[in-house]
Design a protein around this motif. Structure first.
Motif, PDB file in Angstrom:
ATOM      1  N   GLU A 183      24.439  51.340  -4.452  1.00 59.35           N
ATOM      2  CA  GLU A 183      24.457  52.733  -4.929  1.00 59.35           C
ATOM      3  C   GLU A 183      25.900  53.216  -5.148  1.00 59.35           C
ATOM      4  OE1 GLU A 183      21.701  53.520  -5.898  1.00 59.35           O
ATOM      5  OE2 GLU A 183      20.077  53.330  -4.431  1.00 59.35           O
ATOM      6  N   GLU A 186      14.057  56.956  -4.236  1.00 57.12           N
ATOM      7  CA  GLU A 186      14.162  56.039  -5.378  1.00 57.12           C
ATOM      8  C   GLU A 186      13.298  56.528  -6.542  1.00 57.12           C
ATOM      9  OE1 GLU A 186      16.262  53.653  -5.784  1.00 57.12           O
ATOM     10  OE2 GLU A 186      17.060  53.655  -3.747  1.00 57.12           O
ATOM     11  N   GLU A 193      16.433  51.518  -9.703  1.00 56.40           N
ATOM     12  CA  GLU A 193      15.687  52.382  -8.769  1.00 56.40           C
ATOM     13  C   GLU A 193      14.313  51.786  -8.517  1.00 56.40           C
ATOM     14  OE1 GLU A 193      17.826  54.036  -7.703  1.00 56.40           O
ATOM     15  OE2 GLU A 193      19.002  55.144  -9.171  1.00 56.40           O
ATOM     16  N   HIS A 214      14.816  48.904  -6.100  1.00 55.07           N
ATOM     17  CA  HIS A 214      15.092  49.410  -4.750  1.00 55.07           C
ATOM     18  C   HIS A 214      13.817  49.924  -4.088  1.00 55.07           C
ATOM     19  CE1 HIS A 214      19.597  50.240  -5.869  1.00 55.07           C
ATOM     20  NE2 HIS A 214      19.307  48.966  -5.803  1.00 55.07           N
TER      21      HIS A 214
HETATM   22 FE   LIG Z   1      18.634  53.204  -5.876  1.00 53.61          FE
END
Ligand SMILES: [Fe+2]
Lengths: 190, 88
Positions: free
Chosen positions: A65, A136, A166, A169
């Motif tokens: 990130e 996320e 995202e 993740h």
């Molecule tokens: Fe992320």
């Protein structure tokens, strides 16, 4: 500790100066679901996690990130490069410019400064990981909003990369949640 | 859009693409530590990255600070362009 690498995680290109686009992209720099909030959320929560997997994933995603935070800053920097005061006024960015010039500042698209209140740390691994999964999804949705508003195909390419991360993740945090729940159940049995 | 990009940006893009593979495999391995195929691919990527980074650093100076890359004389870490200045 952290090591800095003199490179971006993904190339940033812009078609040209575009202060109106810069003005909304700052949302992912200093907004509630932006990259600074994400990095700090994960890097804060990692310490008290119960398993090595949870500590590792929070460390690694928190670090990635930070690389995304740099990508968003680079988008802003490039979109503001060569922009004149007249263009800044036309884009409604004069309040921002009066305070920050062309620096990248931690605030959202509406000018609200960044706050640690954007993320939680509950001391409860399940509560924290469920928050991370929601974060996320919110970041993904924000990138989709930005893609709907953007008129620059080069910028869109980078925004799509960030959106995709995202999704990955979210998947990894779901796996960590399973891992932590298995760990908790095993503690109950023995 | 076709733009001419520098030799430096070209080499860097190749490194970025291998390193992205490494980032993604690393996250995957974090939650699938027993996956032999992913691990083999990860270790191969590490080898490739080492070679590419070494070649890049010969031309353009250190890619990493704090003892992770050697530098020619004079100290080249501070050389421009910094990552946000590079045109891709
Ligand atoms: Fe992320």
């Amino acid at each position: 500790m952290w090591i800095y690498e003199k490179k971006l995680e993904y190339p940033v290109r812009v078609s040209g100066p575009n202060p109106r686009l810069a003005k909304i992209i700052i949302e992912q720099y200093g907004g509630s679901d932006g990259e600074a909030a994400a990095a700090n959320r994960y890097l804060t929560q990692r310490y008290a996690m119960p398993t090595g997997m949870a500590k590792g994933v929070l460390t690694d995603i928190g670090t990635e990130e930070l690389a995304h935070w740099e990508i968003v800053a680079t988008l802003f920097y490039k979109l503001m490069k060569g922009v004149s005061p007249a263009q800044i006024k036309a884009a409604g960015l004069e309040a921002y410019y009066a305070n920050h010039g062309k620096d990248v500042f931690l605030e959202n698209a509406a000018g609200v400064p960044f706050t640690a209140a954007y993320f939680a740390a509950k001391g409860d691994p399940v509560a924290n990981l469920v928050e991370d999964m929601a974060a996320e999804q919110k970041a993904r949705a924000t990138y989709e909003n930005l893609l709907n508003l953007s008129d620059d195909p080069c910028v869109n390419d980078t925004l799509r990369f960030l959106r995709e991360r995202e999704v990955v993740h979210f998947q990894r945090f779901g796996e960590v949640l399973d891992n932590v729940q298995t760990w908790m159940n095993s503690k109950k049995c023995f | 859009m076709n733009r001419k990009i520098s030799h430096q940006a070209k080499l860097l893009k190749e490194i970025m693409s291998y390193e992205f593979t490494a980032v993604d495999l690393n996250l995957f391995l974090d939650t699938h530590p027993g996956d032999m195929r992913a691990l083999a691919e990860y270790n191969q990527t590490v080898c490739q990255l080492k070679k590419l980074k070494h070649a890049y650093e010969q031309c353009y100076g250190p890619l990493a600070n704090f003892g992770n890359s050697p530098s020619q004389h004079p100290w080249r870490w501070i050389d421009e362009p910094w990552p946000w200045q590079i045109e891709f």
